[in-house]
Write an enzyme that holds these catalytic residues in place. Structure first.
Site, short mmCIF file in Angstrom:
data_model
loop_
_atom_site.label_atom_id
_atom_site.label_comp_id
_atom_site.label_asym_id
_atom_site.label_seq_id
_atom_site.Cartn_x
_atom_site.Cartn_y
_atom_site.Cartn_z
N SER A 124 0.81 -1.22 0.00
CA SER A 124 0.00 0.00 0.00
C SER A 124 0.84 1.27 0.00
O SER A 124 1.90 1.32 0.64
CB SER A 124 -0.89 -0.01 1.24
OG SER A 124 -1.44 1.26 1.48
N GLU A 126 0.17 3.63 1.75
CA GLU A 126 0.23 4.07 3.16
C GLU A 126 1.61 3.81 3.76
O GLU A 126 1.96 4.38 4.79
CB GLU A 126 -0.85 3.36 3.98
CG GLU A 126 -2.23 3.95 3.84
CD GLU A 126 -2.33 5.37 4.42
OE1 GLU A 126 -2.14 5.54 5.62
OE2 GLU A 126 -2.58 6.30 3.64
N TYR A 148 -1.71 0.52 10.58
CA TYR A 148 -1.97 -0.11 9.28
C TYR A 148 -0.73 0.00 8.38
O TYR A 148 -0.26 -1.00 7.82
CB TYR A 148 -3.18 0.55 8.59
CG TYR A 148 -3.38 0.09 7.17
CD1 TYR A 148 -4.06 -1.10 6.89
CD2 TYR A 148 -2.87 0.81 6.09
CE1 TYR A 148 -4.23 -1.54 5.58
CE2 TYR A 148 -3.04 0.38 4.78
CZ TYR A 148 -3.72 -0.80 4.53
OH TYR A 148 -3.88 -1.24 3.23
P1 NAP Z 1 -11.59 -4.59 1.56
O1 NAP Z 1 -12.70 -4.21 0.64
O2 NAP Z 1 -11.59 -4.05 2.96
O3 NAP Z 1 -11.53 -6.19 1.62
C1 NAP Z 1 -10.74 -6.86 2.57
C2 NAP Z 1 -10.97 -8.35 2.43
O4 NAP Z 1 -10.13 -9.04 3.36
C3 NAP Z 1 -12.41 -8.81 2.71
O5 NAP Z 1 -12.76 -9.81 1.79
C4 NAP Z 1 -12.31 -9.39 4.11
O6 NAP Z 1 -13.28 -10.38 4.39
C5 NAP Z 1 -10.93 -10.05 4.01
N1 NAP Z 1 -10.34 -10.37 5.31
C6 NAP Z 1 -10.08 -9.51 6.32
N2 NAP Z 1 -9.50 -10.17 7.32
C7 NAP Z 1 -9.41 -11.47 6.97
C8 NAP Z 1 -8.89 -12.64 7.60
N3 NAP Z 1 -8.38 -12.60 8.82
N4 NAP Z 1 -8.93 -13.80 6.91
C9 NAP Z 1 -9.46 -13.86 5.67
N5 NAP Z 1 -9.96 -12.79 5.03
C10 NAP Z 1 -9.95 -11.61 5.67
O7 NAP Z 1 -10.17 -4.18 0.94
P2 NAP Z 1 -9.80 -3.79 -0.58
O8 NAP Z 1 -9.99 -2.34 -0.76
O9 NAP Z 1 -10.42 -4.74 -1.52
O10 NAP Z 1 -8.20 -4.01 -0.54
C11 NAP Z 1 -7.62 -5.27 -0.88
C12 NAP Z 1 -6.20 -5.32 -0.35
O11 NAP Z 1 -5.43 -4.28 -0.92
C13 NAP Z 1 -6.06 -5.14 1.16
O12 NAP Z 1 -4.96 -5.93 1.57
C14 NAP Z 1 -5.74 -3.67 1.33
O13 NAP Z 1 -5.05 -3.45 2.54
C15 NAP Z 1 -4.87 -3.46 0.10
N6 NAP Z 1 -4.85 -2.12 -0.46
C16 NAP Z 1 -6.01 -1.49 -0.78
C17 NAP Z 1 -5.96 -0.24 -1.39
C18 NAP Z 1 -7.22 0.49 -1.80
O14 NAP Z 1 -7.15 1.69 -2.06
N7 NAP Z 1 -8.36 -0.20 -1.92
C19 NAP Z 1 -4.72 0.34 -1.68
C20 NAP Z 1 -3.56 -0.35 -1.34
C21 NAP Z 1 -3.62 -1.59 -0.75
P3 NAP Z 1 -14.71 -10.00 5.03
O15 NAP Z 1 -15.60 -9.68 3.84
O16 NAP Z 1 -15.09 -11.25 5.73
O17 NAP Z 1 -14.52 -8.82 5.94
O1 F7E Z 2 -9.01 8.29 3.68
C1 F7E Z 2 -9.39 11.82 4.77
C2 F7E Z 2 -8.51 10.91 5.62
O2 F7E Z 2 -10.11 6.28 4.60
C3 F7E Z 2 -8.45 9.14 2.69
C4 F7E Z 2 -7.28 2.24 2.26
O3 F7E Z 2 -7.79 1.54 1.13
O4 F7E Z 2 -6.02 3.70 0.84
C5 F7E Z 2 -6.99 3.67 1.86
O5 F7E Z 2 -6.54 4.37 3.01
C6 F7E Z 2 -8.18 10.53 3.26
C7 F7E Z 2 -7.45 10.52 4.61
O6 F7E Z 2 -8.35 6.04 2.78
C8 F7E Z 2 -12.74 11.61 6.12
O7 F7E Z 2 -8.03 11.62 6.78
C9 F7E Z 2 -11.37 13.17 5.55
O8 F7E Z 2 -6.45 11.52 4.59
O9 F7E Z 2 -10.55 6.91 2.20
P1 F7E Z 2 -9.61 6.84 3.33
P2 F7E Z 2 -6.84 5.92 3.27
O10 F7E Z 2 -6.69 6.13 4.71
O11 F7E Z 2 -6.00 6.75 2.36
C10 F7E Z 2 -4.75 3.11 1.19
C11 F7E Z 2 -3.86 3.19 -0.01
C12 F7E Z 2 -4.89 1.75 1.77
O12 F7E Z 2 -4.02 0.91 1.61
C13 F7E Z 2 -6.01 1.55 2.73
O13 F7E Z 2 -6.30 0.15 2.88
O14 F7E Z 2 -9.45 11.15 3.51
N1 F7E Z 2 -10.75 12.00 5.29
N2 F7E Z 2 -12.58 12.96 6.06
C14 F7E Z 2 -11.58 11.01 5.64
N3 F7E Z 2 -11.45 9.66 5.57
C15 F7E Z 2 -12.48 8.91 5.97
N4 F7E Z 2 -12.38 7.56 5.90
N5 F7E Z 2 -13.64 9.45 6.48
C16 F7E Z 2 -13.81 10.80 6.58
O15 F7E Z 2 -14.85 11.28 7.04
#
Ligand code: NAP
Ligand code: F7E
Length: 322
Positions: A124, A126, A148
């Site tokens: 990520s 992050e 995280y």
């Molecule tokens: P998401 O919608 O939150 O999905 C997370 C998945 O992980 C769900 O299917 C959840 O199952 C499963 N899970 C959580 N804990 C588990 C466990 N202990 N054992 C088995 N399964 C488990 O996340 P996403 O946005 O699709 O992201 C996919 C991956 O990419 C994650 O690793 C995230 O950290 C990473 N990532 C995401 C982003 C982004 O912007 N979306 C960016 C960079 C990296 P349940 O349905 O049962 O909760």
């Molecule tokens: O926040 C600001 C908050 O929760 C984005 C995950 O998929 O991407 C995601 O992480 C920004 C932050 O995503 C609210 O402070 C303002 O600066 O949508 P977010 P994230 O934290 O960037 C990375 C790449 C991952 O890997 C993670 O799994 O938005 N913000 N107001 C807010 N954020 C939330 N959630 N809610 C608010 O009300």
């Protein structure tokens, strides 16, 4: 012979798009699901007759080994994680169990059953946290700002370490924020587009948000899962940044979403300190040149198209009372 793939996190946003892509490519797709008291299949409902689901958990090594032994996949995509950044301050230990040791369990299960299985690890942006360089590349040092982010740095390096220690095809995609109509409701894009749709339909009047100044490089999840697949089709394992190279503030996201629905955001958006984080990531912008050159990958959906897609989907969903 059909290729076989296992996806952890198949019920999540990325898992659902990746399953669609792999089915289109002719794969047999097995998804790992953890037990819950009620089904959580809304993102994969349309795929259930074409995929196999097996129970397993990142906390349970034996369940992972068993699934890999039985499926004998060619590719393993580890997308499962605790993915919501604020929750990682509430449950830092569990976050580490899932996102750090969970990755080790996956790598070790693959190594023990068949080290030739190719593995994708979901790293990520992050991990960059308080960024050391703008834009961020594969060579930018990490400085995570949340449990995280810290947990994902471990997951990243243990993947690199298994590649280098055991000569495994284990790769890490450093993906910047990617979104879609299937995004979880607590993430800011979906929270905003859902809020806009509710206000547009007269179901709500205000939307409370946290830091409007944070900048993110937002792309479309459907584009990003293509990059995951491409990484596992290469001759050599390597890590790649996946990003659009364009950044926007949360306020610009808000303006774009409300504007798309013909609403004035200033009449509806309030800020609430409850949504501020103990430590913030102020600016993310990725340089995906390596992926563009080596993988031939590029994003197809830009920021405006993404926001419009999400607002339109939420208006349609809520109009049908869902
Ligand atoms: P998401 O919608 O939150 O999905 C997370 C998945 O992980 C769900 O299917 C959840 O199952 C499963 N899970 C959580 N804990 C588990 C466990 N202990 N054992 C088995 N399964 C488990 O996340 P996403 O946005 O699709 O992201 C996919 C991956 O990419 C994650 O690793 C995230 O950290 C990473 N990532 C995401 C982003 C982004 O912007 N979306 C960016 C960079 C990296 P349940 O349905 O049962 O909760
Ligand atoms: O926040 C600001 C908050 O929760 C984005 C995950 O998929 O991407 C995601 O992480 C920004 C932050 O995503 C609210 O402070 C303002 O600066 O949508 P977010 P994230 O934290 O960037 C990375 C790449 C991952 O890997 C993670 O799994 O938005 N913000 N107001 C807010 N954020 C939330 N959630 N809610 C608010 O009300």
């Amino acid at each position: 012979m059909k290729k076989r793939a296992i996806i952890t996190g198949i019920t999540g946003q990325d898992g659902s798009y990746l399953a669609e892509l792999l089915l289109e490519q002719g794969y047999d797709v097995t998804g790992v699901i953890r037990r819950s008291s009620a089904p959580n299949f809304w993102r994969i409902q349309h795929l259930l007759d074409r995929i196999t689901l097996r129970p397993g958990d990142l906390l349970d090594q034996l369940s992972l080994t068993k699934i890999i032994q039985e499926v004998r996949p060619h590719e393993f995509y580890n997308l499962a994680a605790m993915s919501f950044v604020p929750a990682s301050w509430d449950q830092p230990m569990l976050t580490g169990e899932f996102n750090s040791q969970g990755v080790t369990r996956v790598l070790e299960a693959v190594r023990q059953v068949d080290p030739s299985i190719r593995i994708y690890q979901a790293s990520s942006s992050e991990m960059y946290g308080r960024v050391r360089e703008v834009p961020q590349t594969e060579l930018t040092p990490f400085y995570p700002r949340s449990p995280y982010g810290v947990s994902k740095v471990f997951g990243h390096y243990i993947t690199v370490n298994y590649r280098e220690s055991y000569n495994m095809f284990a790769v890490s995609g450093i993906l910047f924020n990617h979104e879609s109509p299937r995004r979880g409701l607590e993430f800011v894009t979906k929270k905003v587009t859902d809020g806009v749709a509710r206000i547009k339909l007269g179901l709500a009047d205000t939307l409370a948000l946290g830091n409007l100044d944070a900048k993110r490089d937002w792309g479309f999840a459907g584009d990003y899962v293509r990059a995951m697949w491409l990484m596992l089709q290469q001759d050599q394992p390597d890590d790649y940044v996946i990003a659009t190279g364009v950044t926007h503030t949360v306020q610009q996201l808000v303006q774009e979403a409300f504007g798309h629905a013909g609403l004035d955001w200033q009449k509806h958006v309030k800020t609430d300190p409850a949504f501020l984080r103990p430590a913030e990531v102020d600016l993310l912008i990725g340089d995906a040149s390596k992926a563009r050159t080596a993988l031939g990958w590029e994003p197809k959906v830009d920021f405006r198209q993404l926001v419009a897609m999400m607002v339109d989907a939420d208006v349609a969903r809520l109009s049908q009372g869902r």
